[in-house]
Design a protein around this motif. Structure first.
Motif, PDB file in Angstrom:
ATOM      1  N   MET A 127      22.340  80.520 127.541  1.00  0.00           N
ATOM      2  CA  MET A 127      21.779  79.798 126.395  1.00  0.00           C
ATOM      3  C   MET A 127      20.435  80.405 126.010  1.00  0.00           C
ATOM      4  O   MET A 127      19.632  80.727 126.871  1.00  0.00           O
ATOM      5  CB  MET A 127      21.617  78.318 126.746  1.00  0.00           C
ATOM      6  CG  MET A 127      21.139  77.446 125.591  1.00  0.00           C
ATOM      7  SD  MET A 127      20.983  75.717 126.075  1.00  0.00           S
ATOM      8  CE  MET A 127      22.706  75.317 126.393  1.00  0.00           C
ATOM      9  N   ASP A 128      20.217  80.539 124.692  1.00  0.00           N
ATOM     10  CA  ASP A 128      18.981  81.187 124.227  1.00  0.00           C
ATOM     11  C   ASP A 128      17.754  80.291 124.357  1.00  0.00           C
ATOM     12  O   ASP A 128      16.740  80.694 124.930  1.00  0.00           O
ATOM     13  CB  ASP A 128      19.141  81.608 122.755  1.00  0.00           C
ATOM     14  CG  ASP A 128      20.181  82.683 122.564  1.00  0.00           C
ATOM     15  OD1 ASP A 128      20.325  83.527 123.472  1.00  0.00           O
ATOM     16  OD2 ASP A 128      20.870  82.667 121.526  1.00  0.00           O
ATOM     17  N   ILE A 129      17.833  79.082 123.793  1.00  0.00           N
ATOM     18  CA  ILE A 129      16.632  78.251 123.656  1.00  0.00           C
ATOM     19  C   ILE A 129      16.908  76.812 124.092  1.00  0.00           C
ATOM     20  O   ILE A 129      17.940  76.227 123.752  1.00  0.00           O
ATOM     21  CB  ILE A 129      16.129  78.242 122.198  1.00  0.00           C
ATOM     22  CG1 ILE A 129      15.754  79.658 121.753  1.00  0.00           C
ATOM     23  CG2 ILE A 129      14.936  77.298 122.028  1.00  0.00           C
ATOM     24  CD1 ILE A 129      15.364  79.753 120.285  1.00  0.00           C
ATOM     25  N   SER A 130      15.942  76.268 124.839  1.00  0.00           N
ATOM     26  CA  SER A 130      15.901  74.830 125.124  1.00  0.00           C
ATOM     27  C   SER A 130      14.665  74.263 124.427  1.00  0.00           C
ATOM     28  O   SER A 130      13.563  74.789 124.610  1.00  0.00           O
ATOM     29  CB  SER A 130      15.813  74.559 126.624  1.00  0.00           C
ATOM     30  OG  SER A 130      16.971  74.982 127.298  1.00  0.00           O
ATOM     31  N   VAL A 131      14.853  73.231 123.638  1.00  0.00           N
ATOM     32  CA  VAL A 131      13.737  72.566 122.967  1.00  0.00           C
ATOM     33  C   VAL A 131      13.501  71.228 123.664  1.00  0.00           C
ATOM     34  O   VAL A 131      14.383  70.371 123.679  1.00  0.00           O
ATOM     35  CB  VAL A 131      14.009  72.340 121.470  1.00  0.00           C
ATOM     36  CG1 VAL A 131      12.793  71.676 120.811  1.00  0.00           C
ATOM     37  CG2 VAL A 131      14.329  73.653 120.781  1.00  0.00           C
ATOM     38  N   VAL A 132      12.328  71.063 124.258  1.00  0.00           N
ATOM     39  CA  VAL A 132      11.989  69.827 124.959  1.00  0.00           C
ATOM     40  C   VAL A 132      11.040  69.012 124.091  1.00  0.00           C
ATOM     41  O   VAL A 132       9.974  69.494 123.700  1.00  0.00           O
ATOM     42  CB  VAL A 132      11.339  70.118 126.333  1.00  0.00           C
ATOM     43  CG1 VAL A 132      10.956  68.816 127.027  1.00  0.00           C
ATOM     44  CG2 VAL A 132      12.282  70.934 127.210  1.00  0.00           C
ATOM     45  N   VAL A 133      11.443  67.764 123.800  1.00  0.00           N
ATOM     46  CA  VAL A 133      10.655  66.905 122.919  1.00  0.00           C
ATOM     47  C   VAL A 133      10.342  65.594 123.643  1.00  0.00           C
ATOM     48  O   VAL A 133      11.203  64.718 123.759  1.00  0.00           O
ATOM     49  CB  VAL A 133      11.408  66.596 121.606  1.00  0.00           C
ATOM     50  CG1 VAL A 133      10.527  65.755 120.676  1.00  0.00           C
ATOM     51  CG2 VAL A 133      11.850  67.881 120.919  1.00  0.00           C
TER      52      VAL A 133
END
Length: 316
Positions: free
Chosen positions: A1-7
């Motif tokens: 997986m390229d990107i993990s966005v943590v919010v």
């Protein structure tokens, strides 16, 4: 997986649909494989219900819900543990961070082989009561850490996966992640000017107390990072210095009295001189600091992680 966005989020039910749709649009335009990890930090509004609805619409969205409010650092730490992407992006849920910055952050991490990129909100839409203390803390952090960043507290950051899987974030230390990363051996840190947008929904969740807590956490990071495995070097040095300073002052008082006696001049009793009591205080404080260092050293030597060191590469 390229990107993990943590919010990480707290009572942001109004902004979540718009934010996730915006992130999805950016990812689709750039053909990124991705996941969005929404960490609900004990919200009292409909935030978790909104996350459940969004999950049904987009399987790339994942949710974590705390039973109560633990703070942004706890939310980030748990979110980091859940990530699977090669590059991890963090952003706030209030739409003040723009997802359009993600492609450039990803490109720089990959092409420039950086460990961390911290956003710099050069033009801010916050009131002076927030921007002035922030500038002071940024200046203090630069001085103590040696990291030349203009905005340590920006929520929009990008990391190599190795970085967030290695460090631990707690207390109010989320604003000092670049410092924590540096102490952990990740020194390739850069900065990128990012857009700061005016808050569209709700109100800020941070009060003035965060600045006091942030300063204390900065001191904690500095001490643990530099003396965590050798506390005797800190306490022992201060203790020895204080002890000998007190010893010198007490000897001075005693020798001065003896000289005056030999010369037949008037003199004051040692116990009548304030310097004598100051010397006693210095000796006692020095002894206590030395003992504190000795006890801390014993605790450090018996800690289970006393010989755990971060190894970057190994050839066998």
């Amino acid at each position: 997986m390229d990107i993990s966005v943590v919010v990480p989020l707290f009572n942001e039910d109004e902004s979540l649909p718009e934010l996730t749709a915006w992130i999805d649009k950016v990812m689709a335009e750039n053909n990124f494989s991705y996941e969005i990890i929404l960490v609900d930090d004990g919200s009292t509004d409909r935030s978790w219900g909104v996350i459940e609805e969004l999950r049904l619409q987009n399987t790339a969205i994942k949710g974590i819900k705390f039973r109560r409010n633990y703070g942004k650092s706890a939310a980030l730490n748990v979110g980091f543990e859940a990530t699977q992407g090669d590059v991890v992006i963090t952003m706030d849920a209030d739409l003040q961070d723009s997802p359009d910055e993600i492609p450039e952050l990803y490109r720089r991490i990959k092409e420039e082989k950086l460990d961390l990129i911290s956003g710099w909100k050069k033009k801010r839409y916050d009131p002076l009561t927030k921007t002035i203390p922030t500038k002071l803390f940024n200046a203090a952090t630069r001085k103590m850490s040696g990291i030349e960043l203009n905005d340590f507290n920006c929520g929009l950051k990008a990391y190599r996966s190795d970085v967030i899987k290695t460090i631990e974030v707690y207390g109010e230390m989320h604003r000092y992640i670049p410092v924590i990363a540096k102490w952990a051996g990740f020194g390739k840190i850069a900065e990128q000017v990012v857009e700061h947008r005016a808050r569209k929904y709700g109100t800020t969740k941070f009060g003035f107390s965060r600045f006091i807590n942030g300063f204390l956490d900065l001191l904690s990071i500095f001490f643990v990072g530099k003396f965590g495995k050798r506390p005797m070097h800190f306490f022992g040095s201060l203790g020895v210095l204080s002890f000998f300073l007190g010893l010198i002052m007490s000897l001075y008082v005693l020798i001065e009295k003896q000289i005056l006696i030999w010369k037949g001049l008037a003199y004051r009793d040692v116990t009548d001189q304030p310097l004598f009591y100051l010397s006693l205080v210095a000796i006692i404080v020095g002894s206590q600091l030395f003992l504190a260092g000795f006890i801390a050293e014993l605790l450090s030597r018996n800690a289970p992680e006393r010989n755990q060191y971060l190894i970057e590469k190994e050839l066998k």
